[in-house]
Design a protein around this motif. Structure first.
Motif, short mmCIF file in Angstrom:
data_model
loop_
_atom_site.label_atom_id
_atom_site.label_comp_id
_atom_site.label_asym_id
_atom_site.label_seq_id
_atom_site.Cartn_x
_atom_site.Cartn_y
_atom_site.Cartn_z
N MET A 45 0.85 -1.18 0.00
CA MET A 45 0.00 0.00 0.00
C MET A 45 0.89 1.24 0.00
O MET A 45 1.87 1.31 0.74
CB MET A 45 -0.86 -0.04 1.26
N PHE A 60 -8.88 9.47 11.07
CA PHE A 60 -8.70 8.29 10.21
C PHE A 60 -10.01 7.60 9.91
O PHE A 60 -10.02 6.43 9.52
CB PHE A 60 -7.72 7.31 10.87
N GLU A 78 -15.13 11.66 1.35
CA GLU A 78 -15.17 10.20 1.15
C GLU A 78 -16.04 9.75 -0.03
O GLU A 78 -15.61 8.90 -0.81
CB GLU A 78 -15.59 9.51 2.43
N TYR A 94 0.83 5.52 0.28
CA TYR A 94 0.05 6.64 0.80
C TYR A 94 0.45 7.90 0.05
O TYR A 94 1.63 8.21 -0.06
CB TYR A 94 0.32 6.81 2.29
N THR A 112 -0.34 12.08 -0.23
CA THR A 112 -0.92 13.22 0.50
C THR A 112 -0.89 14.46 -0.35
O THR A 112 0.12 14.78 -0.96
CB THR A 112 -0.15 13.46 1.82
N THR A 159 -4.81 12.46 2.84
CA THR A 159 -4.02 11.29 2.45
C THR A 159 -4.94 10.19 1.96
O THR A 159 -5.92 9.83 2.64
CB THR A 159 -3.18 10.79 3.64
N VAL A 160 -4.63 9.67 0.79
CA VAL A 160 -5.33 8.51 0.24
C VAL A 160 -4.32 7.36 0.13
O VAL A 160 -3.10 7.59 0.15
CB VAL A 160 -5.96 8.82 -1.14
N LYS A 161 -4.85 6.15 0.01
CA LYS A 161 -3.95 5.01 -0.11
C LYS A 161 -4.50 4.02 -1.13
O LYS A 161 -5.70 3.90 -1.33
CB LYS A 161 -3.75 4.33 1.24
N GLN A 220 -8.59 4.50 -1.19
CA GLN A 220 -9.24 4.74 0.09
C GLN A 220 -8.76 6.05 0.70
O GLN A 220 -7.56 6.36 0.62
CB GLN A 220 -8.89 3.62 1.08
N HIS A 259 -7.47 7.81 3.68
CA HIS A 259 -6.73 7.28 4.82
C HIS A 259 -6.72 8.23 6.01
O HIS A 259 -6.94 7.82 7.15
CB HIS A 259 -5.29 6.95 4.43
N CYS A 260 -6.47 9.52 5.75
CA CYS A 260 -6.31 10.46 6.86
C CYS A 260 -6.62 11.88 6.44
O CYS A 260 -6.27 12.30 5.33
CB CYS A 260 -4.87 10.39 7.38
#
Length: 136
Positions: free
Chosen positions: A1, A134, A109, A3, A5, A48-50, A117, A119-120
């Protein structure tokens, strides 16, 4: 994964106060932040997406598209606004940085595509104060 940002920036005013309390208690709990004439912050927002990098592009997600999503659904609604009065998704909520981060998540979202996804959400209120969220 991996991440990824994206950092964005906005300016906004707000007032921290509980309408069920008297002025004295609001001042005791929130101090200067309870100022009836509002106060403002220069917020820095990190989203942040992952995902796993796409095999054809090597990208987790197109950063230009991520920026467009953030600007359209968050920055345009928050920048140079009064969080207590001007922002539909903050109506009826305590306008703390903690609650703002949660609501930003809820706004973003649905716009993050399948395979990626959220993430943060990291939201800096000042250079020394930030919150991270999160999701649930």
């Amino acid at each position: 994964m991996v991440y990824l940002t994206r950092k964005e920036h906005f300016n906004a005013a707000h007032r921290l106060y509980n309408p069920n309390w008297d002025e004295e208690r609001n001042q005791a709990v929130f101090g200067k932040c309870a100022n009836p004439n509002w106060h403002g912050h220069n917020y820095d927002l990190y989203v942040t997406v992952k995902a796993r990098p796409h095999t054809e592009t090597g990208f987790v997600f197109d950063v230009k598209r991520l920026s467009t999503i953030i600007r359209e659904h968050i920055i345009e609604k928050l920048d140079h606004k009064n969080l207590n009065e001007d922002v539909d998704f903050m109506k009826g909520k305590m306008c703390s940085t903690e609650n703002l981060a949660i609501e930003i998540w809820k706004q973003l979202e649905p716009h993050i595509p399948a395979g990626v996804q959220l993430h943060c959400i990291k939201l800096y209120e000042t250079p020394r104060i930030y919150v991270e969220y999160f999701g649930e």
